[in-house]
Design an enzyme around this catalytic site. Sequence first.
Site: not given
Length: 309
Positions: A63, A65, A67, A141, A212
Site C-alpha cells: 500500500h 503509506h 513507511d 486498511h 497493514d
Amino acid sequence: MELYFLGTGAGMPSKQRNVTSIALNLLDERGTYWLFDCGEGTQHQILHSPVKLGRTEKLFITHLHGDHLYGIPGMLTSRSYLGGDTPLTVYGPVGVKSFIDTALGVSGAHLSYTLKVVEIQEEGLLFEDETFRVETARLEHRIECFGYRIIEKDLAGKLMLDKLSELGVPAGPIYGKLKQGQTVQLEDGRVLQGADFVGAPVPGRKVVVLGDTRYCSGAVHLAQGADVLIHEATFAMDKQELAYAFDHATSVDAARTAEEAGVDTLIMTHISSRYQGEETNLLLQEAQSIHPNSHIAKDFWSFDIPRKV
C-alpha cells in the site's frame, strides 16, 4: 527459499527497527531476490545484509503509506549505480506509478535497466511463469492495501534409479524420456511407462505476505494452507480498540488468522516502537497461546523455508 527481514517496525524508524521491507531469497530457485515493500532507508539496510540489489527482480508494494514506499526512489537509482541491468518490475496499488514517475522525473534520475510498473486493478492472479505463481487480495486498511500469496509450483518427482537398475535398464537418453513421463520401448521389446518410474511430485512452498490490515476474511482466505504467513502485529491485545480504530492488527489477530487459515508458521512484523527489547515477548506469548508456531521478526533476521519432501 529464505525470508530476510530488512525492516520490521511500524510507522516510523526507531533505533531497534527500520520501517517495513522484506526480501525473499530465490537464488536457488531462479537466481534472484523479490522485495516486499520498501520503506525509507531500505537501501541502507540492504548494505548490511546479504541481499544484492542488482539481482532484485521484483518489488511488491502492499500500500502507499510512507513507511512502505518512501525508499523506492533511492533503491531504484542505487540499483543502476551498482550495475543492475536486468529488468525490474514493481507491483502495487493504483498511484504507485505516479509516485515513481514523479520522484524520478523531478530528480532527473536515469535508470540503466528497464523498469516496468504494474498497478493492481483487481484481485486474483498477478503473475505466473513456469516456476511461480503470485496471487493478490485486498485487505482492510485505511487506504487500499493488498496481500500477496507466492506459490512455488510442484517439482517433478525423482526418477526411481534403483528400480530401473533392477530391471537392467541402461542409463542414458532413456532415463530422460522416462523422467518426462514418456513411454519407451527397449531393444529387447519391453515397454516401459514413465509414470511407473517417477516418484510423487515434490510439493511447492506457499508464502503469504500481508500488508497493514486489521483482522479480515480476505487475509484468512489468502493465507489458506501457507507454509509461512507474514502478518503485522502492531499492538498487543490490550490495545485492541486502538488497533481497530487505525485498521491495524494485534498479535492475537495475527495468530487468529494463522490458526483459521491452517498456516504452518506465523511470523509477526510491523511492530510498534512502544514495544522495545523484552517487551516484544508479550506479543509473542499472546500469539503462541493461539498459534504455537509463531515468531516475531527483527531487522536482519532470516527464516529458511524448507521443502516438504
